[in-house]
Structure formats: C-alpha cells, structure tokens
Design an enzyme around this catalytic site. Structure first.
Site, mmCIF file in Angstrom:
data_model
loop_
_atom_site.group_PDB
_atom_site.id
_atom_site.type_symbol
_atom_site.label_atom_id
_atom_site.label_comp_id
_atom_site.label_asym_id
_atom_site.label_seq_id
_atom_site.Cartn_x
_atom_site.Cartn_y
_atom_site.Cartn_z
ATOM 1 N N GLN A 95 0.845 -1.198 0.000
ATOM 2 C CA GLN A 95 0.000 0.000 0.000
ATOM 3 C C GLN A 95 0.881 1.249 0.000
ATOM 4 O O GLN A 95 1.832 1.337 0.787
ATOM 5 C CB GLN A 95 -0.919 0.010 1.235
ATOM 6 C CG GLN A 95 -1.933 1.158 1.207
ATOM 7 C CD GLN A 95 -2.912 1.115 2.385
ATOM 8 O OE1 GLN A 95 -2.761 0.326 3.322
ATOM 9 N NE2 GLN A 95 -3.914 1.972 2.325
ATOM 10 N N HIS A 101 -8.584 1.952 -0.850
ATOM 11 C CA HIS A 101 -8.986 1.930 -2.267
ATOM 12 C C HIS A 101 -8.922 0.502 -2.779
ATOM 13 O O HIS A 101 -8.117 -0.297 -2.329
ATOM 14 C CB HIS A 101 -8.107 2.848 -3.124
ATOM 15 C CG HIS A 101 -6.643 2.618 -2.944
ATOM 16 N ND1 HIS A 101 -5.946 3.117 -1.865
ATOM 17 C CD2 HIS A 101 -5.751 1.927 -3.685
ATOM 18 C CE1 HIS A 101 -4.685 2.750 -1.953
ATOM 19 N NE2 HIS A 101 -4.534 2.019 -3.047
#
Ligand code: 5GP
Ligand code: ZN
Length: 136
Positions: A95, A101
């Site tokens: 990430q 997301h």
C-alpha cells in the site's frame, strides 16, 4: 470524515480533479494515474479510512457491489477478457496511499502484466496449525 493532507480524500471529494468513471454520495471511481493496464481504476470511499482494517463492514459490502457493477460495465466497454481486483493494506503489503482503495484492473491477452505470488511448499501439519490459529 476527511483527513487533512490526504490526496485521495481530496480526489474523492472533488477538490482535486480526476478522470471519474462513477460517483455517488459515498464513492468515486477514478482512473489510476499509473495504470497496470488500459482502464485500471480505483474505487475510493469519500470518507477517510486508511485501509480495510478501518473500513466499516457495511462499506466493505458496498465496495464489492460497486466493483461488480463497474467490472460488468468496463468489460463490455473495453472488451477486456479478465479482471483482477487488488486491495493492498499496509506498506508491507504494497500500500502506498493510505486511504482505502480497491484496484479494478482489466486484463487483456498478452497485456504483459503479472499480478500474483510465488506459491510456497506447505505440509499438512503446517496447514492444520495455521487453521487452528485462526479458527476459534
Ligand atoms: P496502492 O499501492 O496504495 O495500492 O495504490 C495506489 C495507487 O494510486 C497506485 O496505483 C497509483 O498509481 C495511484 N495513484 C497515486 N496517486 C494518484 C493520484 O494522484 N491520482 C490517481 N488517479 N491515482 C494515483
Ligand atoms: Zn483520505
């Protein structure tokens, strides 16, 4: 709730322009600026949650329903043959933007991408042990 200095809060809420594929009160779906393939998109909640650990269960369900609707539409419009849904949590897991997301990555024949992992050898004992560690 938004978080100051979070780029995806700003994009999701329209303060920074983006190529938006879909928007409602809770979510915005945008094109990724560094796409793995043509049409690589991101589902962003408008509220700030750093990752899946922070995302409420109800929102997590909504993300999956929206992903389903988006991939059906994108498959039809782009003519891709497959899709990867990728969702990274924590820097160890890759990430880089710490606002939840979901990646929607269309796949085309010979698109040159590999999204995956190296399968490891595991014994029956190790499988049993890890199962017992997780199951109450
Ligand atoms: P992660 O590595 O956190 O799972 O994914 C972050 C993704 O966000 C990357 O695929 C990257 O290309 C994308 N990204 C980073 N900054 C921006 C931006 O400002 N706009 C858009 N549309 N995508 C971004
Ligand atoms: Zn945010």
């Amino acid at each position: 709730m938004r978080k100051d200095n979070c780029i995806f809060c700003k994009i999701a809420n329209g303060e920074i322009p983006s190529r938006t594929l879909y928007e409602d009160e809770e979510f915005r779906v945008i094109l990724d600026l560094g796409p793995a393939t043509k049409g690589h998109a991101l589902i962003l909640p408008k509220d700030h949650y750093a990752d899946l650990f922070e995302l409420p269960e109800e929102k997590a369900g909504e993300v999956m329903c929206l992903a389903k609707r988006m991939v059906m539409k994108m498959k039809e419009k782009l003519g891709c043959e497959g899709f990867n849904l990728v969702q990274n949590n924590g820097d160890l897991a890759g990430q880089t933007v710490f606002h939840f997301h979901m990646h929607l990555i269309p796949r085309y024949r010979a698109d040159g991408q590999t999204i995956g992992w190296k399968p490891q050898e595991v014994s029956e004992e190790e499988l049993e042990e890890v199962k017992n560690q997780i199951v109450d």
